[in-house]
Design an enzyme around this catalytic site. Structure first.
Site, PDB file in Angstrom:
ATOM      1  N   TYR A   1      27.884  52.191  12.036  1.00 40.37           N
ATOM      2  CA  TYR A   1      28.517  51.724  10.810  1.00 40.37           C
ATOM      3  C   TYR A   1      29.158  52.860  10.004  1.00 40.37           C
ATOM      4  O   TYR A   1      30.332  52.762   9.623  1.00 40.37           O
ATOM      5  CB  TYR A   1      27.515  50.931   9.966  1.00 40.37           C
ATOM      6  CG  TYR A   1      27.491  49.470  10.337  1.00 40.37           C
ATOM      7  CD1 TYR A   1      27.140  49.062  11.633  1.00 40.37           C
ATOM      8  CD2 TYR A   1      27.832  48.484   9.437  1.00 40.37           C
ATOM      9  CE1 TYR A   1      27.118  47.729  11.996  1.00 40.37           C
ATOM     10  CE2 TYR A   1      27.817  47.141   9.795  1.00 40.37           C
ATOM     11  CZ  TYR A   1      27.457  46.773  11.066  1.00 40.37           C
ATOM     12  OH  TYR A   1      27.459  45.445  11.426  1.00 40.37           O
TER      13      TYR A   1
ATOM     14  N   ASN B   1      23.297  39.082   7.761  1.00 36.93           N
ATOM     15  CA  ASN B   1      24.080  37.896   8.077  1.00 36.93           C
ATOM     16  C   ASN B   1      23.447  36.671   7.424  1.00 36.93           C
ATOM     17  O   ASN B   1      22.415  36.762   6.769  1.00 36.93           O
ATOM     18  CB  ASN B   1      24.156  37.684   9.598  1.00 36.93           C
ATOM     19  CG  ASN B   1      25.080  38.672  10.289  1.00 36.93           C
ATOM     20  OD1 ASN B   1      26.071  39.113   9.732  1.00 36.93           O
ATOM     21  ND2 ASN B   1      24.747  39.018  11.516  1.00 36.93           N
TER      22      ASN B   1
ATOM     23  N   HIS C   1      33.769  41.577  11.167  1.00 33.94           N
ATOM     24  CA  HIS C   1      33.692  41.253   9.732  1.00 33.94           C
ATOM     25  C   HIS C   1      35.001  41.571   9.010  1.00 33.94           C
ATOM     26  O   HIS C   1      35.004  42.007   7.865  1.00 33.94           O
ATOM     27  CB  HIS C   1      32.529  41.984   9.065  1.00 33.94           C
ATOM     28  CG  HIS C   1      31.185  41.627   9.618  1.00 33.94           C
ATOM     29  ND1 HIS C   1      30.475  40.517   9.205  1.00 33.94           N
ATOM     30  CD2 HIS C   1      30.429  42.213  10.583  1.00 33.94           C
ATOM     31  CE1 HIS C   1      29.346  40.444   9.875  1.00 33.94           C
ATOM     32  NE2 HIS C   1      29.294  41.460  10.723  1.00 33.94           N
TER      33      HIS C   1
END
Length: 503
Positions: free
Chosen positions: A344, A134, A61
């Site tokens: 993350y 997404n 990303h």
């Protein structure tokens, strides 16, 4: 959220420490042509700052754009959740949204054939909620342990430093669980015409709990109100050369003109009992829940209405993590989600620093209170002289028992490495239904053309093996799909027939 900086205009220029700068454009030298002096400290500050302007780009990303906005509740779902942002109709919550491509670098084109990230940050009074999804309801894999290998195939060949269709299709053909997402990617949905014209999904299965401590599983959907628009493969290819940043430009231009993009926010709900009898594993990220069986329940809408004032500060430093939940919303046994809970925040600490959640775009605008201290770039006062341990006899801070979450039973108390596909190896029914029953004739033709073009790039001594293996997956999903791809690749049908699995 207002993140305009406090720089002064019509004021003297200073160093980072606040000292006045007497000469800005020329280095201090010995004579007009002489060597530069070490004592020109502002020169060193400028060059050192310049050398550090880039933080490590996201591994995935990396190319993205963002906007501020709001979430507005239009329907009551308090029977499912006690989360405060859903507490009453008409309630508004400030947001930040980041769109992105997945596999490319920061300089890649907005029209690449790639899933699109669609990450939401809600600034709620109970803390920030990050819904990091997404533009597709499924993903390529169902276990986070496979994620680094998958992403390596989407990046660059370690020998040639070129993108490699051979790596990509070798991995996909060896992992048929990817078939559903690959089919979506190879359709025109893989090249959306701007971020305003695509749907978004939380993708994972999450949970909700209401004020009676009653528990359900949910999936989140945010569907464009501007209408779906996609580029064909040829249109996307042309756009890469003519306007590689077209998606970001479209979003900025729309907001600047007052044409604020909106997305209808809905949930699907599944009870715990329904989860036990669902045809597939309800926590499998490669599967969807049928909207006929589990219809969309409208909740509200997202509106994007403000362009960030500084791209680096507010988009590049924006950090999302599925670990950031609020009371009333919880996790599920989804293996990919469980892996992202760790990966993350860890990626953001590496990329931006341990105090990344104090940056304005990431900071909770309401009170935060804990005993985390120190670390690089601690710029919020570091809690002054307050105690840095708990429990203590001074500050009176306390835990909130309501935030513990609900007790729940696991299916088993056996610890082992369970095959992710055991009793869950139907990778073909859902993509087959998508191609045969959802796509129209033009979408089918475009999808076949896109797949043929992508698979034509496979090369090397294993070319035929990889192509034949992947073709077997396509045929298992849909015979018309498999036939169209085989004919497009000019495959020897007798040879293929010999390799096809017997039903």
């Amino acid at each position: 959220m207002d993140n305009n900086n406090n720089k002064q205009i019509n004021s003297k220029i200073t160093t980072n420490s606040g000292s006045a700068v007497g000469h800005y454009e020329d280095s201090q030298t010995v004579g007009q042509r002489g060597p530069v002096l070490l004592q020109d400290y502002f020169l060193h500050e400028k060059l050192a700052q310049f050398n550090r302007e880039r933080i490590p780009e996201r591994i995935v990303h990396a190319k993205g754009t963002g906007a501020y906005g709001k979430f507005v509740v239009t329907h009551d779902i308090t029977s499912y959740t006690r989360a405060k942002l859903f507490s009453k109709i008409g309630k508004e919550t400030d947001m930040f949204v980041r769109f992105s491509t997945v596999g490319g670098e920061r300089g890649s084109a907005d029209s690449e054939r790639d899933p699109r990230g669609f990450a939401l940050k809600f600034y709620t009074e109970d803390g920030n909620w990050d819904l990091v999804g997404n533009n597709t309801p499924v993903f390529f894999i169902k276990d986070a342990k496979k994620f680094p290998d998958f992403i390596h195939t989407q990046k660059r060949d370690p020998q040639t430093n070129l993108k490699s269709p051979t790596m990509v299709w070798d991995f996909w053909s060896l992992n048929p669980e990817s078939l559903h997402q690959v089919l979506i990617l190879m359709s025109d949905r893989g090249t959306p015409n701007g971020f305003q014209h695509m749907h978004g999904f939380g993708s994972h299965t999450f949970s909700m709990v209401n004020t009676n401590n009653e528990w359900t599983y949910v999936k989140f959907h945010y569907k464009t109100q501007q209408g779906i628009k996609n580029l064909t493969g040829n249109e996307a290819l042309a756009m890469r050369g003519s306007d590689p940043d077209f998606g970001q430009k479209m979003l900025i231009d729309a907001i600047a003109a007052g044409n604020f993009p909106r997305y209808t926010f809905s949930i699907q709900v599944m009870t715990q009992e329904q989860a036990k009898t669902f045809r597939w594993n309800p926590f499998d990220l490669t599967k969807v829940w049928s909207q006929k069986e589990y219809p969309l329940i409208e909740v509200g809408y997202i509106e994007l209405n403000k362009i960030p004032s500084n791209y680096f500060a507010e988009v590049e430093q924006a950090a999302f993590a599925p670990a950031n939940l609020v009371d009333g919303i919880g996790f599920s046994p989804d293996k990919m989600l469980q892996g992202r809970i760790l990966s993350y925040p860890d990626a953001q600490r590496y990329r931006i620093g341990t105090n990344y959640q104090s940056l304005p775009v990431n900071a909770c605008p309401f009170m935060t209170n804990n005993y985390h201290r120190d670390g690089a770039m601690r710029f919020d006062g570091n809690s002054g002289g307050a105690p840095n341990y708990f429990p203590n006899s001074f500050d009176g801070n306390f835990e909130d028992p309501a935030a513990k979450g609900q007790p729940y039973e696991l299916d088993s108390n056996i610890v082992a490495y369970f095959d992710r596909n055991a009793n869950d190896n139907d990778h073909y029914t859902q993509p087959g239904d998508l191609f045969d029953n959802v796509m129209d004739a033009q979408a089918k033709a475009n999808t076949i053309k896109n797949i043929v073009g992508a698979m034509s790039g496979i090369e090397g001594p294993k070319r035929e093996e990889i192509i034949m293996r992947q073709l077997c997956h396509w045929f298992r999903a849909s015979v018309p799909l498999g036939m169209g791809i085989a004919q497009g690749l000019q495959i020897d049908m007798e040879k293929l027939k010999a390799l096809m699995p017997q039903r």
